[in-house]
Design an enzyme around this catalytic site. Structure first.
Site, PDB file in Angstrom:
ATOM      1  N   VAL A   1       0.846  -1.188   0.000  1.00  0.00           N
ATOM      2  CA  VAL A   1       0.000   0.000   0.000  1.00  0.00           C
ATOM      3  C   VAL A   1       0.882   1.239   0.000  1.00  0.00           C
ATOM      4  CG1 VAL A   1      -1.767   1.301   1.249  1.00  0.00           C
ATOM      5  CG2 VAL A   1      -1.790  -1.194   1.299  1.00  0.00           C
ATOM      6  N   CYS A   2       0.575   2.185  -0.878  1.00  0.00           N
ATOM      7  CA  CYS A   2       1.259   3.468  -0.922  1.00  0.00           C
ATOM      8  C   CYS A   2       2.769   3.231  -1.097  1.00  0.00           C
ATOM      9  CB  CYS A   2       0.907   4.257   0.339  1.00  0.00           C
ATOM     10  SG  CYS A   2       1.316   6.010   0.307  1.00  0.00           S
ATOM     11  N   THR A   3       3.597   3.888  -0.318  1.00  0.00           N
ATOM     12  CA  THR A   3       5.037   3.724  -0.491  1.00  0.00           C
ATOM     13  C   THR A   3       5.557   2.388   0.054  1.00  0.00           C
ATOM     14  OG1 THR A   3       5.451   4.987   1.537  1.00  0.00           O
ATOM     15  CG2 THR A   3       5.525   6.196  -0.571  1.00  0.00           C
TER      16      THR A   3
ATOM     17  N   THR B   1       1.574   2.674  -6.994  1.00  0.00           N
ATOM     18  CA  THR B   1       1.994   3.198  -5.695  1.00  0.00           C
ATOM     19  C   THR B   1       1.462   4.616  -5.583  1.00  0.00           C
ATOM     20  OG1 THR B   1       3.873   3.517  -4.184  1.00  0.00           O
ATOM     21  CG2 THR B   1       4.244   4.085  -6.500  1.00  0.00           C
TER      22      THR B   1
ATOM     23  N   GLY C   1      -2.390   2.345  -4.592  1.00  0.00           N
ATOM     24  CA  GLY C   1      -1.841   3.693  -4.672  1.00  0.00           C
ATOM     25  C   GLY C   1      -1.688   4.329  -3.301  1.00  0.00           C
TER      26      GLY C   1
END
Length: 159
Positions: free
Chosen positions: A68-70, A88, A118
């Site tokens: 998730v995300c970074t 991402t 993202g």
């Protein structure tokens, strides 16, 4: 389904990015679960050889790895996104592509054994998608209803 918080070193307290403290009772065994999720904000993990090796080992053992995300950048550092469809946070997409990921502009990208999301709120969509995969759409829709949340778009599947 059961979720477990783990730490790579030993049980103890973990402080999140905004100061939230979590008590973690278990030590990470990379192949112990069915799904392994790496949340964002794990910049310190990118250079942790033990964590990166564990991610590779989990993936090779058939564990579905999600980022998730970074947190996806940690998966990239482990070599799991190279040549694969992924996403991402918008601020990290160029770096993910430079490291060999086939970046897709989507909230969630499902490559079967690699599922990425993202930005932070895309993690909700990822969780609901994994729930759909594991328990079916009716269960996921029920959770959406309880949360009063609506997924914003479809999952991009490439496998």
């Amino acid at each position: 389904m059961e979720a477990t918080l783990v730490r790579s070193s030993a049980p103890g307290e973990v402080t999140g990015f905004f100061g939230t403290r979590f008590t973690v009772d278990d030590v990470w065994e990379p192949t112990a679960g069915d799904v392994l999720a790496v949340p964002g904000g794990g910049d310190g993990l990118i250079n942790n050889a033990q964590v990166l090796d564990g991610l590779k080992r989990a993936h090779q053992a058939g564990v579905t790895v999600a980022g998730v995300c970074t947190g996806v950048m940690v998966l990239s550092a482990a070599g799991l996104t190279s040549g694969r469809a992924c996403t991402t946070h918008s601020h990290a997409k160029a770096e993910l592509a430079a490291q060999g990921g086939k970046v897709i502009d989507a909230r969630v990208v499902d490559e079967g054994d690699l599922v990425t999301a993202g930005g932070v709120t895309s993690g909700i969509d990822l969780a609901l998608w994994l729930l759909t995969r594991a328990s079916g759409p009716a269960v996921a829709l029920g959770v959406e209803s309880i949360m009063e949340y609506e997924r914003r778009d479809t999952v991009r599947r490439s496998s």
